[in-house]
Design a protein around this motif. Structure first.
Motif, mmCIF file in Angstrom:
data_model
loop_
_atom_site.group_PDB
_atom_site.id
_atom_site.type_symbol
_atom_site.label_atom_id
_atom_site.label_comp_id
_atom_site.label_asym_id
_atom_site.label_seq_id
_atom_site.Cartn_x
_atom_site.Cartn_y
_atom_site.Cartn_z
ATOM 1 N N ILE A 19 -54.252 1.366 -41.415
ATOM 2 C CA ILE A 19 -54.892 0.948 -42.664
ATOM 3 C C ILE A 19 -56.164 1.780 -42.795
ATOM 4 O O ILE A 19 -57.040 1.711 -41.924
ATOM 5 N N ASP A 20 -56.229 2.579 -43.858
ATOM 6 C CA ASP A 20 -57.359 3.503 -43.990
ATOM 7 C C ASP A 20 -58.588 2.810 -44.586
ATOM 8 O O ASP A 20 -58.574 1.608 -44.862
ATOM 9 N N ASP A 21 -59.643 3.595 -44.797
ATOM 10 C CA ASP A 21 -60.908 3.051 -45.299
ATOM 11 C C ASP A 21 -60.799 2.465 -46.700
ATOM 12 O O ASP A 21 -61.619 1.656 -47.106
ATOM 13 N N ASN A 22 -59.781 2.874 -47.455
ATOM 14 C CA ASN A 22 -59.543 2.328 -48.795
ATOM 15 C C ASN A 22 -58.583 1.140 -48.770
ATOM 16 O O ASN A 22 -58.133 0.683 -49.813
ATOM 17 N N ASN A 23 -58.235 0.697 -47.572
ATOM 18 C CA ASN A 23 -57.292 -0.412 -47.366
ATOM 19 C C ASN A 23 -55.867 -0.089 -47.795
ATOM 20 O O ASN A 23 -55.093 -0.987 -48.129
ATOM 21 N N TYR A 24 -55.525 1.202 -47.778
ATOM 22 C CA TYR A 24 -54.147 1.592 -48.019
ATOM 23 C C TYR A 24 -53.387 1.522 -46.705
ATOM 24 O O TYR A 24 -53.893 1.901 -45.653
#
Length: 120
Positions: free
Chosen positions: A55-60
């Motif tokens: 889960i990346d910093d953009n919550n993707y």
């Protein structure tokens, strides 16, 4: 972590969504699977801890290589089993539902034989 049917379903859903959307978010999974936000959040946490998703910093939500392999295997089973069931006369709606149930428990041998049967 041994993947149970529900976790395999999450991975398959993320793969399907990633083909439809530019970026997959937890809310997309909630809507697709018709589960609650807390339920999806808990599952994603477990999948992340086991290195199936990131889960990346953009919550993707992204499948890792490990998660992608499992998701592709499950999706292939789903598609092949659906095709097989339809070939023997099951309606497309029921074939898809039944394939979803079978895909998690079918042995490698049986699946290989079904694939061979469809390709012959």
């Amino acid at each position: 972590m041994v993947l149970h049917e529900s976790m395999e379903m999450y991975l398959e859903t993320i793969l399907v969504l990633s083909k439809e959307l530019t970026n997959v978010r937890a809310i997309d999974i909630v809507k697709k699977m018709d589960f609650s936000k807390p339920t999806v959040s808990i599952a994603l946490k477990k999948l992340k801890e086991s290195d199936y998703v990131d889960i990346d910093d953009n919550n993707y939500v992204h499948l890792t290589a490990k998660g992608l392999q499992v998701a592709q295997d499950i999706l292939e089973k789903h598609e092949v089993l659906t095709a097989f069931l339809m070939k023997i006369g099951v309606s497309s709606e029921n074939a898809a539902k039944d394939a979803c149930k079978i895909e998690h428990d079918i042995t490698a041998e049986t699946f290989a034989c079904i694939k061979k049967f469809l390709n012959d």
